[in-house]
Design an enzyme around this catalytic site. Structure first.
Site, PDB file in Angstrom:
ATOM      1  N   ASP A  42       0.817  -1.217   0.000  1.00 36.43           N
ATOM      2  CA  ASP A  42       0.000   0.000   0.000  1.00 36.43           C
ATOM      3  C   ASP A  42       0.855   1.274   0.000  1.00 36.43           C
ATOM      4  OD1 ASP A  42      -2.060  -1.897   0.429  1.00 36.43           O
ATOM      5  OD2 ASP A  42      -1.885  -1.689   2.597  1.00 36.43           O
ATOM      6  N   GLU A 249     -11.451  -0.357  -3.206  1.00 39.84           N
ATOM      7  CA  GLU A 249     -10.645   0.157  -2.087  1.00 39.84           C
ATOM      8  C   GLU A 249      -9.441   0.913  -2.637  1.00 39.84           C
ATOM      9  OE1 GLU A 249      -9.331  -3.312   0.144  1.00 39.84           O
ATOM     10  OE2 GLU A 249      -8.093  -4.024  -1.494  1.00 39.84           O
TER      11      GLU A 249
END
Ligand code: FUB
Length: 352
Positions: A42, A249
């Site tokens: 991420d 997401e």
């Protein structure tokens, strides 16, 4: 060659070895991890005072049984990475925040992001609170690498996960956030937390990421949270069944030539996709795919301009072959003349 000659040549050989590192001209093979000493995912990248910093999740290898509902992403702290040149390996600057120093957090410190204002650096991070509900917290520091001090409570009005902050050209800051399934976004459709909340299906409108303006303190929302609408070329909201285009997401906002770009993961179809708008709040019109599926279930990214070039930071699980043990990578990103993003093919994209 005599020993005396070898001794004479040694300094030159050493210089040749060190030159690429000293000049920042070393090359990394495309698709290789930026760092392998810790598992990272991420990657939210930012340039602060000319230097590139990456705020990743720190994946942990634990000998534990998981339910597999997202709890296998069982992270407890953050490390900030720094890069001195686009082709250099990333440096782990050490632990920047640990869950034990976040009074409200109970588990799963997921994808963070960072921003700066007036010499203070802010780390935004999601975690489940002690009741198992995802909230978004904020911590501050005087340097980009921390250590960060967490506020005692999560940001009021925050929920779900994957915060990403855009500081606009006029200094206003906006946070986009949210994520389906493990990220609990479907449980917030009524405005309050509902464990029975189900994601829309079929022809119903897909859920959009959430957006809120940050106030001058950078630590609170300045007004209500709105849902971003992502529409197709004819202006119709994307449907829940449109899994190759709808938001799942990992939203990221950036600005290119005056337009807002909202990019995100499509989750179940494992793509990175993007949509554009003339206004930060949207609606955003779907444009295309940035990255095809990578190794591993999740895909998550950031986009940043550095030294006059644009880069995509992303992760995959090709090294560990385990979905929850990932490594961050980067590739150069190109815009076409009409402002569309050229799809990245990471194994072919050289990083110079
Ligand atoms: O790293 C944990 C979660 O996996 C992130 O918050 C999601 O975006 C996915 O990458």
């Amino acid at each position: 060659m005599t020993l005396a000659k070898q001794a004479l040549l040694l300094p030159f050989a050493l210089l040749a070895m060190l030159l690429p590192t000293l000049t920042g001209c070393e090359k990394r093979t495309p698709g290789t991890p930026l760092i392998t000493s810790i598992w990272t995912a991420d990657p939210s990248a930012h340039v602060f005072a000319g230097k590139l910093y990456i705020y990743p999740s720190h994946d942990l290898e634990k000998n534990k049984a998981y339910k597999g509902d997202g709890d296998q992403y069982d992270m407890e702290d953050y490390h900030v990475l720094s890069l001195k040149s686009p082709s250099a390996n990333a440096i782990d600057t050490g632990e920047a925040l640990n869950m034990k120093d976040v009074p409200w957090a109970g588990s799963q410190m997921w994808a963070p992001d960072a921003a700066t204002k007036n010499g203070t650096y802010y780390l935004y991070f999601p975690a489940k609170d002690k009741d198992g509900i995802f909230r978004i917290g904020v911590a501050s520091a005087t340097t980009p690498t921390g250590p960060f001090k967490a506020n005692a409570t999560p940001i009021e009005g925050s929920f779900s996960m994957d915060p990403a902050v855009l500081v606009d050209t006029d200094g206003s800051a906006y946070m986009v956030f949210g994520g389906l399934w493990g990220g609990q976004l479907e449980r917030w459709q009524t405005g309050t937390y509902d464990t029975a909340g189900q994601a829309p299906t079929g022809a119903a409108n897909a859920l959009g990421p959430r957006i809120a303006k940050l106030d001058g303190t950078m630590t609170a929302f300045d007004g209500p949270v709105s849902e971003i609408s992502i529409v197709d070329a004819s202006g119709k909201p994307l449907r829940a069944s449109d899994e190759r285009r709808r938001f799942f997401e990992g939203a990221w906002l950036h600005k290119y030539k005056g337009k807002y770009y909202l990019s995100y993961s499509t989750g179940t179809s494992h793509l990175l996709a993007y949509a554009t708008s003339d206004t930060v709040m949207g609606p955003y019109t779907f444009q295309g795919t940035i990255l095809d599926p990578v190794a591993g279930w999740t895909t998550h990214h950031s986009i940043v301009e550095w030294k006059g070039k644009w880069y995509l930071f992303y992760h995959d699980a090709s090294l560990s072959k385990k979905d929850n043990l990932r490594t961050v990578k980067m590739a150069e990103l190109f815009y076409e003349k009409d402002g569309t993003i050229r799809k990245v093919t990471p194994n072919k994209a050289p990083v110079k």
